[in-house]
Motif scaffolding. Structure first.
Motif, PDB file in Angstrom:
ATOM      1  N   TYR A 181       0.853  -1.192   0.000  1.00  0.00           N
ATOM      2  CA  TYR A 181       0.000   0.000   0.000  1.00  0.00           C
ATOM      3  C   TYR A 181       0.885   1.237   0.000  1.00  0.00           C
ATOM      4  N   TYR A 182       0.280   2.378  -0.318  1.00  0.00           N
ATOM      5  CA  TYR A 182       1.023   3.637  -0.348  1.00  0.00           C
ATOM      6  C   TYR A 182       0.567   4.514   0.812  1.00  0.00           C
ATOM      7  N   GLN A 183       1.538   5.050   1.521  1.00  0.00           N
ATOM      8  CA  GLN A 183       1.235   5.989   2.605  1.00  0.00           C
ATOM      9  C   GLN A 183       1.471   7.408   2.088  1.00  0.00           C
ATOM     10  N   ILE A 184       0.416   8.221   2.113  1.00  0.00           N
ATOM     11  CA  ILE A 184       0.497   9.594   1.599  1.00  0.00           C
ATOM     12  C   ILE A 184       0.257  10.560   2.755  1.00  0.00           C
ATOM     13  N   ILE A 185       1.203  11.468   2.946  1.00  0.00           N
ATOM     14  CA  ILE A 185       1.100  12.454   4.025  1.00  0.00           C
ATOM     15  C   ILE A 185       1.130  13.850   3.416  1.00  0.00           C
ATOM     16  N   HIS A 186       0.135  14.651   3.755  1.00  0.00           N
ATOM     17  CA  HIS A 186       0.088  16.039   3.284  1.00  0.00           C
ATOM     18  C   HIS A 186      -0.512  16.905   4.388  1.00  0.00           C
ATOM     19  N   LYS A 187       0.234  17.911   4.798  1.00  0.00           N
ATOM     20  CA  LYS A 187      -0.183  18.809   5.873  1.00  0.00           C
ATOM     21  C   LYS A 187      -0.579  18.022   7.131  1.00  0.00           C
ATOM     22  N   ARG A 188       0.283  17.055   7.432  1.00  0.00           N
ATOM     23  CA  ARG A 188       0.155  16.222   8.638  1.00  0.00           C
ATOM     24  C   ARG A 188      -1.044  15.276   8.629  1.00  0.00           C
ATOM     25  N   VAL A 189      -1.742  15.219   7.495  1.00  0.00           N
ATOM     26  CA  VAL A 189      -2.851  14.276   7.360  1.00  0.00           C
ATOM     27  C   VAL A 189      -2.326  13.032   6.647  1.00  0.00           C
ATOM     28  N   ILE A 190      -2.577  11.863   7.239  1.00  0.00           N
ATOM     29  CA  ILE A 190      -2.062  10.601   6.708  1.00  0.00           C
ATOM     30  C   ILE A 190      -3.199   9.773   6.121  1.00  0.00           C
ATOM     31  N   LYS A 230       5.201   7.332  -9.584  1.00  0.00           N
ATOM     32  CA  LYS A 230       5.468   8.423 -10.528  1.00  0.00           C
ATOM     33  C   LYS A 230       4.184   9.184 -10.845  1.00  0.00           C
ATOM     34  N   ARG A 231       3.079   8.473 -11.008  1.00  0.00           N
ATOM     35  CA  ARG A 231       1.794   9.127 -11.272  1.00  0.00           C
ATOM     36  C   ARG A 231       1.361   9.988 -10.087  1.00  0.00           C
ATOM     37  N   LEU A 232       1.543   9.468  -8.877  1.00  0.00           N
ATOM     38  CA  LEU A 232       1.201  10.242  -7.681  1.00  0.00           C
ATOM     39  C   LEU A 232       2.051  11.505  -7.596  1.00  0.00           C
ATOM     40  N   GLU A 233       3.339  11.363  -7.867  1.00  0.00           N
ATOM     41  CA  GLU A 233       4.240  12.516  -7.825  1.00  0.00           C
ATOM     42  C   GLU A 233       3.876  13.542  -8.891  1.00  0.00           C
ATOM     43  N   ASN A 234       3.464  13.068 -10.067  1.00  0.00           N
ATOM     44  CA  ASN A 234       3.076  13.991 -11.136  1.00  0.00           C
ATOM     45  C   ASN A 234       1.814  14.775 -10.775  1.00  0.00           C
ATOM     46  N   ILE A 235       0.877  14.102 -10.098  1.00  0.00           N
ATOM     47  CA  ILE A 235      -0.347  14.787  -9.647  1.00  0.00           C
ATOM     48  C   ILE A 235       0.010  15.914  -8.688  1.00  0.00           C
ATOM     49  N   VAL A 236       0.865  15.590  -7.713  1.00  0.00           N
ATOM     50  CA  VAL A 236       1.280  16.586  -6.721  1.00  0.00           C
ATOM     51  C   VAL A 236       2.057  17.714  -7.382  1.00  0.00           C
ATOM     52  N   SER A 237       2.983  17.350  -8.269  1.00  0.00           N
ATOM     53  CA  SER A 237       3.815  18.356  -8.936  1.00  0.00           C
ATOM     54  C   SER A 237       2.965  19.310  -9.772  1.00  0.00           C
ATOM     55  N   HIS A 238       1.963  18.759 -10.462  1.00  0.00           N
ATOM     56  CA  HIS A 238       1.086  19.587 -11.293  1.00  0.00           C
ATOM     57  C   HIS A 238       0.356  20.627 -10.442  1.00  0.00           C
ATOM     58  N   TRP A 239      -0.189  20.206  -9.311  1.00  0.00           N
ATOM     59  CA  TRP A 239      -0.913  21.140  -8.454  1.00  0.00           C
ATOM     60  C   TRP A 239       0.024  22.141  -7.782  1.00  0.00           C
ATOM     61  N   GLU A 240       1.209  21.673  -7.409  1.00  0.00           N
ATOM     62  CA  GLU A 240       2.184  22.566  -6.776  1.00  0.00           C
ATOM     63  C   GLU A 240       2.618  23.667  -7.739  1.00  0.00           C
ATOM     64  N   ASN A 241       2.886  23.274  -8.982  1.00  0.00           N
ATOM     65  CA  ASN A 241       3.333  24.246  -9.982  1.00  0.00           C
ATOM     66  C   ASN A 241       2.269  25.296 -10.284  1.00  0.00           C
ATOM     67  N   LYS A 242       1.021  24.871 -10.237  1.00  0.00           N
ATOM     68  CA  LYS A 242      -0.082  25.806 -10.498  1.00  0.00           C
ATOM     69  C   LYS A 242      -0.579  26.492  -9.229  1.00  0.00           C
ATOM     70  N   GLN A 243       0.097  26.149  -8.095  1.00  0.00           N
ATOM     71  CA  GLN A 243      -0.238  26.750  -6.792  1.00  0.00           C
ATOM     72  C   GLN A 243      -1.720  26.552  -6.456  1.00  0.00           C
ATOM     73  N   ILE A 244      -2.169  25.311  -6.686  1.00  0.00           N
ATOM     74  CA  ILE A 244      -3.559  24.951  -6.377  1.00  0.00           C
ATOM     75  C   ILE A 244      -3.612  24.321  -4.984  1.00  0.00           C
ATOM     76  N   ASN A 245      -4.545  24.760  -4.172  1.00  0.00           N
ATOM     77  CA  ASN A 245      -4.720  24.156  -2.853  1.00  0.00           C
ATOM     78  C   ASN A 245      -5.372  22.778  -3.003  1.00  0.00           C
ATOM     79  N   TYR A 246      -4.868  21.811  -2.287  1.00  0.00           N
ATOM     80  CA  TYR A 246      -5.409  20.457  -2.375  1.00  0.00           C
ATOM     81  C   TYR A 246      -5.216  19.738  -1.053  1.00  0.00           C
ATOM     82  N   THR A 247      -5.960  18.664  -0.895  1.00  0.00           N
ATOM     83  CA  THR A 247      -5.861  17.848   0.317  1.00  0.00           C
ATOM     84  C   THR A 247      -5.307  16.476  -0.056  1.00  0.00           C
ATOM     85  N   VAL A 248      -4.981  15.683   0.943  1.00  0.00           N
ATOM     86  CA  VAL A 248      -4.475  14.342   0.687  1.00  0.00           C
ATOM     87  C   VAL A 248      -5.555  13.481   0.023  1.00  0.00           C
ATOM     88  N   ASP A 249      -6.826  13.745   0.368  1.00  0.00           N
ATOM     89  CA  ASP A 249      -7.920  13.005  -0.264  1.00  0.00           C
ATOM     90  C   ASP A 249      -8.056  13.361  -1.740  1.00  0.00           C
TER      91      ASP A 249
END
Length: 400
Positions: free
Chosen positions: A21-30, A74-93
């Motif tokens: 399984y994959y563990q994803i942590i964003h803003k202290r939410v796991i 790689k797909r997960l990282e690309n999703i995060v990178s895309h939103w980060e580059n566009k400065q879009i707010n997002y949650t771990v969900d």
């Protein structure tokens, strides 16, 4: 900052497989993202968070899981990178939802990676490598942006072809990539994952005639007569070239996997790894001389010392192929041969020389083990193997 880690959850039953399984942590939410990848506890390295590959029947299965994990991450990282580059707010969900949505859509990268994984599981390593090379090329063209199967059309393929030619790729090489992509696309159509839009109708998928890679018998004789006693690496490369020529152009991968038990009563029998066709070759004195010169260890099952370790045979073969072809370039210089010498030249030369001696095309096809994909197979008839052996003996006699 987002963290993506690969984790393993062992089964509560000792003898059963656990799950990745994959563990994803964003803003202290796991959050945990489940997969359907199952492995045993001793196949997981907790410290490095990677699979442990072993030289057993599960190696292909584990290798395919490893590649799927890498692709998922790689797909997960690309999703995060895309939103980060566009400065879009997002949650771990949001990350998990976007990942699951992209997985449900039929995309070329995902579909082709699945085919590659299945080819490896089936032991079709060479085919999986050509598919992987094609996918890697197309991903570079797309700058790693996946494409829906429904979005593949003739305009996209024309742009890809132009991109390939702009990079200096030859017409035959671009056709090679196109034919593999067409095979993948046709499979998707068969599975009714997309409608057939004939995206390859305007790109080149044929095979142009290339510069001949055969050398005449006198050049083979020059190579044979070279004194390479002070250059063991060149000597071995030269002998592997000659062995291929002696055995009617045997492919190097078939030479590498020859077993001592394959030689019985002066007949060498082997099954072509490319086509599965079984061939029988009369064992000649010149072949025995090479086998005697390059003996393998007593406990080695192999006839020639190409595969030396009882594991990772595919990597050993590829490394040996690279070294041998590289050393053959030096052998060619010493023999005064201008064309780039490779092991394939031995195969091509046997066919060319046989044809020059008026040996029927059907006999040449039979001798080389061509399958239906080869043009010469059109003329192939069921022949007594002695006819092929006589043809080979005739060629080898002229070399002495």
């Amino acid at each position: 900052m987002t963290s993506i880690k690969v984790k393993f959850r062992p089964s509560t039953a000792v003898s059963k497989e656990g799950t990745i399984y994959y563990q994803i942590i964003h803003k202290r939410v796991i959050r945990q993202l489940k997969t359907n990848y199952s492995i045993y506890a001793d196949e997981w390295d907790e410290r490095s968070a990677t699979l442990i590959l072993a030289n057993n029947g599960r190696n292909g299965h584990l290798q395919s899981i490893k590649e799927r994990i890498n692709w998922d991450v790689k797909r997960l990282e690309n999703i995060v990178s895309h939103w980060e580059n566009k400065q879009i707010n997002y949650t771990v969900d949001d990350i998990i939802s976007a990942f699951q949505e992209s997985a449900s859509e039929q995309t070329l990268f995902n579909f082709m990676n699945g085919i590659i994984a299945r080819l490896k599981q089936m032991g079709k390593h060479r085919t999986s490598e050509t598919y992987h090379a094609t996918l890697r090329s197309f991903m570079q063209f797309r700058e790693n942006k996946d494409v829906l199967l429904d979005e593949i059309d003739s305009d996209l393929m024309l742009m890809y072809e132009a991109w390939l030619h702009g990079k200096g790729i030859t017409k035959n090489s671009s056709s090679f990539y196109m034919r593999i992509l067409r095979a993948v696309y046709n499979r998707a159509v068969e599975k009714e994952l997309t409608n057939n839009r004939n995206p390859f109708k305007h790109v080149y998928t044929g095979v142009d005639k290339t510069v001949k890679r055969a050398i005449p018998l006198k050049a083979i004789r020059k190579i044979k007569n070279l004194d390479l006693s002070l250059h063991p690496a060149l000597d071995f490369a030269r002998d592997m070239f000659l062995f291929s020529f002696y055995t009617r152009g045997m492919s190097f991968i078939d030479t590498a996997y020859l077993k001592k038990k394959d030689l019985q009563n002066s007949i060498l029998s082997y099954r072509r790894r490319k086509t599965g066709q079984q061939l029988f070759v009369k064992w000649e004195k010149c072949m025995q001389e090479i086998a005697d010169k390059h003996k393998t260890d007593y406990d080695s099952p192999y006839l020639l010392p190409i595969l030396k370790y009882p594991y990772d045979n595919r990597s050993q073969y590829k490394n040996a192929l690279y070294r041998t072809n590289k050393n053959l370039k030096e052998v060619a210089k010493l023999a005064g041969i201008s064309i780039p010498l490779t092991l394939y030249v031995a195969r091509h030369s046997w066919a060319s020389i046989a044809k020059s001696k008026n040996i029927p095309i059907s006999v040449i096809s039979e001798g080389m083990g061509h399958d239906s994909e080869m043009t010469t197979q059109i003329y192939l008839a069921s022949l007594d193997n002695s006819v092929v052996d006589k043809a080979n003996t005739q060629i080898l006699r002229d070399l002495m």
